[in-house]
Design an enzyme around this catalytic site. Sequence first.
Site, PDB file in Angstrom:
ATOM      1  N   GLU A  76       0.820  -1.217   0.000  1.00 17.73           N
ATOM      2  CA  GLU A  76       0.000   0.000   0.000  1.00 17.73           C
ATOM      3  C   GLU A  76       0.857   1.272   0.000  1.00 17.73           C
ATOM      4  O   GLU A  76       0.373   2.351   0.352  1.00 17.73           O
ATOM      5  CB  GLU A  76      -0.959   0.015   1.200  1.00 17.73           C
ATOM      6  N   HIS A  97      -6.796  -3.332  10.375  1.00 21.20           N
ATOM      7  CA  HIS A  97      -8.116  -3.947  10.220  1.00 21.20           C
ATOM      8  C   HIS A  97      -8.717  -4.236  11.598  1.00 21.20           C
ATOM      9  O   HIS A  97      -9.032  -5.393  11.916  1.00 21.20           O
ATOM     10  CB  HIS A  97      -8.012  -5.267   9.443  1.00 21.20           C
TER      11      HIS A  97
HETATM   12 ZN   LIG Z   1      -5.463  -3.637   4.583  1.00 21.65          ZN
END
Ligand SMILES: [Zn+2]
Length: 255
Positions: A76, A97
């Site tokens: 990311e 998360h």
């Molecule tokens: Zn993620």
Amino acid sequence: METVTTLKREIIQIGRRMYERGYVASNDGNISVRLPNGNVLITPSGVSKGFLNPEEMVLVDAQGKVLSHKSTPSSELEMHLKIYENRPCVVSVCHAHPIYATAFAAAGKELDTCLLSETIFTLGKVPLVAYGTPGTKDIYRDLLRWLPDYDAFLLANHGVVTVGKSLLKAYHKLETVEHSAHITYLTEQLGGGKLLSVRDVRKLEKLKQEADISTKTDCLTSDKSTICDLKTVPEMSELLVDEIVKRIIKRIRLG
Ligand SMILES: [Zn+2]
């Protein structure tokens, strides 16, 4: 000014906290910090955030060119760089998360009710960002739309992103989002929360504005952010009507 060595140590500590609190499973999540020269220190790909080593941390420039070649940067990385590019005052980005906040994201529900004074004061509304495939440009496409106005985001069917003027500030927002999601969930199980009144929300709004001005902690780039959804709060006139109806019913019964 913090050295790269100190920042690596701080990222390791925050990664451990995220893992121990159950905000990430396995090798999930990523953390980054922007250095004063514009380079970015980011966690490596495929490594548990609970067991990071300083040597694994990846240094990249603002365009994503890897400057230290021992590990591969998080998948990311591009999302982190786009956030830095579009919010110049942001110094750190956290992505995880956490269970309750991710449940809201998966249910397609924003965290925007006027329920908890502390959350309203310290964080404000957490908008829901449209789903995008992880590791691609899609993941941040809709996030950029919300970025000027908010510091925390629910990624639909995925997780949470928070930003801040320091690593600790970005991480604390992650804690606040999860804490708020957990309490909101439990309140719903108890039949629904008693929302704050418009007047109380306005007071918090005023206090928040004063605190942001005096501490200069705010680095939002627009003034459109909302602290919670006032539409969910019954208007005073509605409350008044409810009270009058209750009293009339009581009198009829007594009579
Ligand atoms: Zn993620």
